[in-house]
Design a protein around this motif. Structure first.
Motif, PDB file in Angstrom:
ATOM      1  N   UNK A  91     -13.025 -33.385  -9.932  1.00 11.64           N
ATOM      2  CA  UNK A  91     -12.795 -32.387  -9.183  1.00 11.64           C
ATOM      3  C   UNK A  91     -12.501 -32.676  -7.704  1.00 11.64           C
ATOM      4  N   UNK A  92     -13.289 -33.317  -7.083  1.00 15.91           N
ATOM      5  CA  UNK A  92     -13.100 -33.558  -5.710  1.00 15.91           C
ATOM      6  C   UNK A  92     -11.997 -34.497  -5.494  1.00 15.91           C
ATOM      7  N   UNK A  93     -11.659 -35.225  -6.296  1.00 18.07           N
ATOM      8  CA  UNK A  93     -10.314 -36.060  -6.483  1.00 18.07           C
ATOM      9  C   UNK A  93      -9.083 -35.170  -6.362  1.00 18.07           C
ATOM     10  N   UNK A  94      -9.293 -34.102  -7.210  1.00 19.64           N
ATOM     11  CA  UNK A  94      -8.001 -33.226  -7.397  1.00 19.64           C
ATOM     12  C   UNK A  94      -8.016 -32.157  -5.784  1.00 19.64           C
ATOM     13  N   UNK A  95      -9.098 -32.092  -5.416  1.00 23.49           N
ATOM     14  CA  UNK A  95      -8.971 -31.145  -4.107  1.00 23.49           C
ATOM     15  C   UNK A  95      -8.334 -32.001  -3.201  1.00 23.49           C
ATOM     16  N   UNK A  96      -8.673 -33.476  -3.063  1.00 23.92           N
ATOM     17  CA  UNK A  96      -8.042 -34.156  -1.959  1.00 23.92           C
ATOM     18  C   UNK A  96      -6.630 -34.445  -2.218  1.00 23.92           C
ATOM     19  N   UNK A  97      -5.983 -34.400  -3.352  1.00 23.64           N
ATOM     20  CA  UNK A  97      -4.803 -34.549  -3.843  1.00 23.64           C
ATOM     21  C   UNK A  97      -4.001 -33.171  -3.607  1.00 23.64           C
ATOM     22  N   UNK A  98      -4.548 -32.064  -3.638  1.00 26.10           N
ATOM     23  CA  UNK A  98      -3.730 -30.817  -3.445  1.00 26.10           C
ATOM     24  C   UNK A  98      -4.178 -29.769  -2.335  1.00 26.10           C
ATOM     25  N   UNK A  99      -5.331 -29.889  -1.777  1.00 25.32           N
ATOM     26  CA  UNK A  99      -6.132 -29.061  -0.734  1.00 25.32           C
ATOM     27  C   UNK A  99      -6.450 -28.104  -1.531  1.00 25.32           C
ATOM     28  N   UNK A 100      -6.774 -27.897  -3.007  1.00 23.21           N
ATOM     29  CA  UNK A 100      -7.027 -26.597  -3.741  1.00 23.21           C
ATOM     30  C   UNK A 100      -8.236 -27.214  -4.643  1.00 23.21           C
ATOM     31  N   UNK A 101      -9.047 -26.056  -4.918  1.00 25.73           N
ATOM     32  CA  UNK A 101     -10.119 -26.290  -5.859  1.00 25.73           C
ATOM     33  C   UNK A 101      -9.437 -26.956  -7.167  1.00 25.73           C
ATOM     34  N   UNK A 102     -10.095 -27.699  -8.057  1.00 19.35           N
ATOM     35  CA  UNK A 102      -9.492 -28.303  -9.434  1.00 19.35           C
ATOM     36  C   UNK A 102      -9.120 -27.270 -10.324  1.00 19.35           C
ATOM     37  N   UNK A 103      -9.534 -26.005 -10.443  1.00 21.34           N
ATOM     38  CA  UNK A 103      -8.972 -25.063 -11.271  1.00 21.34           C
ATOM     39  C   UNK A 103      -8.606 -23.760 -10.504  1.00 21.34           C
ATOM     40  N   UNK A 104      -7.927 -23.827  -9.463  1.00 18.15           N
ATOM     41  CA  UNK A 104      -7.566 -23.055  -8.646  1.00 18.15           C
ATOM     42  C   UNK A 104      -8.444 -22.050  -7.878  1.00 18.15           C
ATOM     43  N   UNK A 105      -7.733 -21.268  -7.082  1.00 19.47           N
ATOM     44  CA  UNK A 105      -8.498 -20.316  -6.408  1.00 19.47           C
ATOM     45  C   UNK A 105      -8.890 -19.034  -7.414  1.00 19.47           C
ATOM     46  N   UNK A 106     -10.040 -18.335  -6.839  1.00 20.79           N
ATOM     47  CA  UNK A 106     -10.626 -17.320  -7.729  1.00 20.79           C
ATOM     48  C   UNK A 106     -12.172 -17.084  -7.410  1.00 20.79           C
ATOM     49  N   UNK A 107     -12.573 -15.864  -7.966  1.00 17.11           N
ATOM     50  CA  UNK A 107     -13.958 -15.447  -7.553  1.00 17.11           C
ATOM     51  C   UNK A 107     -14.881 -16.607  -8.445  1.00 17.11           C
ATOM     52  N   UNK A 108     -15.986 -16.521  -7.929  1.00 16.72           N
ATOM     53  CA  UNK A 108     -17.241 -17.459  -8.641  1.00 16.72           C
ATOM     54  C   UNK A 108     -16.772 -17.451 -10.084  1.00 16.72           C
ATOM     55  N   UNK A 109     -17.080 -15.892 -10.612  1.00 20.01           N
ATOM     56  CA  UNK A 109     -17.000 -15.744 -12.111  1.00 20.01           C
ATOM     57  C   UNK A 109     -15.714 -16.250 -12.614  1.00 20.01           C
ATOM     58  N   UNK A 110     -14.605 -15.902 -12.128  1.00 21.35           N
ATOM     59  CA  UNK A 110     -13.524 -16.292 -12.728  1.00 21.35           C
ATOM     60  C   UNK A 110     -13.114 -18.066 -12.775  1.00 21.35           C
ATOM     61  N   UNK A 111     -14.029 -18.570 -11.759  1.00 26.44           N
ATOM     62  CA  UNK A 111     -13.766 -19.921 -11.673  1.00 26.44           C
ATOM     63  C   UNK A 111     -14.576 -20.534 -12.800  1.00 26.44           C
ATOM     64  N   UNK A 112     -16.019 -19.985 -12.962  1.00 22.81           N
ATOM     65  CA  UNK A 112     -16.675 -20.672 -14.102  1.00 22.81           C
ATOM     66  C   UNK A 112     -15.823 -20.522 -15.538  1.00 22.81           C
ATOM     67  N   UNK A 113     -15.411 -19.100 -15.807  1.00 21.04           N
ATOM     68  CA  UNK A 113     -14.497 -19.094 -16.964  1.00 21.04           C
ATOM     69  C   UNK A 113     -13.547 -20.290 -16.964  1.00 21.04           C
ATOM     70  N   UNK A 114     -12.975 -20.352 -15.927  1.00 21.03           N
ATOM     71  CA  UNK A 114     -11.669 -21.335 -16.172  1.00 21.03           C
ATOM     72  C   UNK A 114     -12.228 -22.870 -16.304  1.00 21.03           C
TER      73      UNK A 114
END
Length: 713
Positions: A200-223
């Motif tokens: 996930x940290x590598x994907x952040x470095x590659x895109x500037x975004x969290x590995x599963x995209x933006x969202x609330x903590x709950x929606x992120x955990x679902x992703x």
């Protein structure tokens, strides 16, 4: 990095605190000096955790285990006291931005950098897991960047903290965007959970975004539980395929850290010549290293607080960064960015696993633009990592920049006034700017903030960057010269610019062979032709540099080579490098030039003041103020040279001091407070000084009766 505030302690355990690095969920993080003279990042836990006995027990166990972790990509735990009223731990200090800060400031990393990032983190996880630990909260803000590779911090600590927060639910997950599915459910959590977070940290470095995209903590955990990671930001190839397997929902389907190392061992890596990091990140590291030295200087360790300015007259404050003690050679402490590039090595161990003793590192030496690229100053406090850097960027010549609210945060190194006394010049870790001091209004701001700078009373400015010197006349929209590595011959890093009386010459510190491994030299450049006029060696670490008013001499403060505490004030012939005078015998020197250029006011050992005759070498003692502690840090002549002002650290209770320059006697003062830095107005009736509260400075202008007549904040 912020100065200590009034509610910060001066020491924790045996370690002296120098600055505040950040704050996070666990507590505050400080830059500290160990009893052996090394720098460390000291994390002290919050009060509510300190009262939790179960936390203390877990914290003690985790720290004890963490002390067994030793590797090139895991800063060592050097000391800890879980039983202290506020438990704390100290680790090796890494003066670099976090991955989160670097990507936010400079954008995504190129694919070659991603390979090295993955390789270094995998090696760090191998080291951590071998010691019997899991990280449990690996994320971009827990990954520091250095030329030798990524540095993984805070391993094992999440477990101690989580137990206090999540035991009611039985969950043990870390940061939602980087946690693994099994951490969310609290079942079958193994070291392969860290591999998921690493990807996930590598994907952040590659895109500037969290590995599963933006969202609330709950929606992120679902992703995380059901969705797919955003792998498109990584170019197709072996690295993307490897990361995809690291994101497997079933931990048994993921490779472990050793398998990641083995797969990456066959991939090409960047050459040592150009380094593994993007050039803008190298510049961030360079800036952070300079801020670190200045933090040391501010707390009276190896050099004066003031840094990076040049000509010393009645209107200017002293300059020069302090040096870093400890295990690094003093010359390399200027920039870690290109150190040891020739010795970067990859060593294959038995069984095919790859161990990295050092990664390809270095810098291409080319600025992003003529003004110095994307160097940045300090930003907001981070979430507890060792250091943080604010966002910034270069501007083209011809554009004046707006001054943001953070300009007077961080550290201030020097204050001075324009020739007509109407403008106040300010240089600090986050600003090089001019102000209408009567109204408290900013007039001009030079961006990005140079690593070293001088603003002369008559409107010339010189600033140093990674590998060049820029000179302006009359404002930031009129850059008249860029000097340094543009003649086909590398000259290494530059710092501490000093302009002569008419600003036709600029002197800086450089090296004899154009590399940071070379011996330190003073370079004198012609501003108009940009040609090197003279060059001579310096025996030791230079911490101040300025011309005398008649340009006949350069004055500097130099420490002896190695780790000696002995310091000298030295006067050189700028054309030949001949040493004209040397004043030594103390463990601290801060100097100021008299208006006529014949004398130096000097502080020795932070307790005594003197006046030295540059021509004869004779030294007169000024009346002792009876100081028994390291509290006197700066001296400045008045505009007419009749008085000498003595300034103390903002952390001192000693009032400002004033001496009669002719008799050497103390002049009675009532209610005078002078903190470094100090600037003297040309009218002889005003003095500028600074006070800090909560990491932000207020600059006060005092009249001849030491009343506050104006403030800049």
């Amino acid at each position: 990095m912020q100065p200590l505030s009034s509610d910060d302690p001066h020491a924790i355990g045996p370690h002296r605190l120098l600055a505040r690095l950040g704050a996070g969920g666990m507590g505050k993080v400080y830059l500290a000096r160990t009893p052996h003279g090394h720098l460390c990042a000291l994390k002290v836990v919050k009060e509510d955790l300190a009262h939790d006995h179960q936390f203390r027990a877990r914290f003690a166990r985790e720290v004890h285990t963490a002390q067994r972790v030793h590797g090139p990509f895991t800063p060592a735990v050097v000391d800890a006291d879980p039983q202290a009223p506020a438990p704390w731990m100290a680790t090796e200090y890494v003066p670099g931005p976090t991955l989160k800060e670097a990507v936010r400031a400079n954008g995504p990393f190129p694919e070659p950098s991603l390979r090295v990032l993955t390789l270094g983190m995998a090696q760090a996880l191998h080291t951590i897991h071998t010691a019997g630990l899991m990280h449990r909260d690996l994320k971009p803000s827990n990954i520091l960047l250095s030329p030798r590779g990524p540095q993984v911090i805070d391993f094992g600590i999440a477990r101690a903290v989580e137990g206090t927060v999540l035991t009611r639910t039985g969950q043990t997950f870390g940061t939602p965007a980087y946690t693994s599915p099994e951490q969310i459910t609290g079942q079958n959590v193994t070291p392969r959970a860290d591999v998921f977070s690493m990807a996930g940290a590598v994907l952040f470095a590659a895109s500037g975004k969290p590995p599963f995209g933006e969202g609330t903590p709950i929606s992120t955990l679902t992703k995380v539980m059901k969705g797919d990671p955003l792998l498109e930001s990584v170019p197709e190839g072996p690295l993307r395929d490897l990361l995809a397997r690291c994101f497997a929902k079933d931990p048994d389907q993921r490779p472990d850290a050793d398998a990641v190392l083995q797969e990456l061992s066959g991939l090409p890596l960047p050459s040592a010549e150009h380094g593994w990091l993007p050039s803008q990140v190298n510049q961030q590291i360079n800036v952070k290293a300079g801020q670190t030295r200045r933090a040391e200087a501010a707390e009276h360790t190896t050099a004066p607080m003031t840094a990076g300015s040049g000509p010393r007259t009645a209107f200017a404050a002293p300059g020069g960064p302090g040096g870093e003690q400890g295990t690094r050679p003093w010359w390399r402490s200027r920039t870690m960015v290109v150190a040891a590039a020739a010795t970067a090595a990859l060593i294959l161990l038995g069984g095919g696993a790859l161990a990295l003793n050092a990664l390809p590192l270095g810098s291409d030496g080319s600025p992003e633009d003529a003004a110095g690229g994307d160097e940045t100053g300090d930003g907001p406090e981070s979430d507890g990592s060792h250091s943080e850097a604010g966002e910034g960027g270069g501007e083209a010549a011809g554009e004046r920049s707006e001054l943001d609210d953070s300009a007077l945060q961080g550290f201030l190194y020097s204050l001075g006034f324009s020739e007509d006394g109407e403008e106040l010049h300010v240089f600090g870790s986050n600003t090089l700017s001019s102000w209408n001091w009567r109204e408290g209004v900013p007039l001009d701001h030079y961006t990005p903030t140079p690593t070293g700078a001088v603003m002369t009373p008559d409107g010339f400015v010189a600033g140093t960057a990674l590998n060049h010197i820029a000179v302006w006349e009359g404002g930031s929209d009129n850059r008249i010269a860029v000097i340094g590595n543009d003649d086909g011959e590398e000259r290494g890093q530059f710092d501490m610019p000093a302009l002569n009386s008419d600003s036709t010459l600029v002197a800086t510190i450089g090296s004899d062979d154009g590399t940071v491994d070379g011996e330190p030299n003073i370079h004198v450049w012609d501003v108009q032709t940009r040609e090197l006029q003279s060059e001579f060696a310096v025996e030791g670490r230079l911490t101040e540099l300025f011309y005398t008013p008649d340009d006949s001499a350069l004055v500097g403060v130099v420490t002896e080579p190695g780790y000696s505490p002995h310091i000298a004030a030295v006067v050189w012939d700028p054309e030949t490098g001949e040493e004209l005078q040397r004043f030594d015998g103390a463990e601290y020197y801060a100097v100021s030039l008299s208006p006529d250029g014949t004398s130096l006011a000097m502080v020795t050992d932070r307790t005594e003041a003197h006046i030295a005759d540059i021509g004869t070498g004779e030294v007169r003692d000024l009346e002792s103020a009876g100081l028994t502690y390291n509290e006197l840090t700066e001296v400045e002549f008045s505009a007419d040279g009749s008085l000498v002002y003595g300034a103390t650290s903002e952390f001192s209770d000693v009032p400002g001091l004033v001496w009669d320059a002719e008799s050497g006697g103390l002049v009675p003062t009532d209610g005078l407070t002078l903190n470094v830095p100090v600037g003297v107005h040309p009218d002889g009736e005003h003095i500028a000084t600074a006070v800090s509260e909560g990491g932000a400075y207020t600059i006060r202008i005092l009249d001849s009766d030491f009343n506050i007549v104006a403030e800049v904040n």
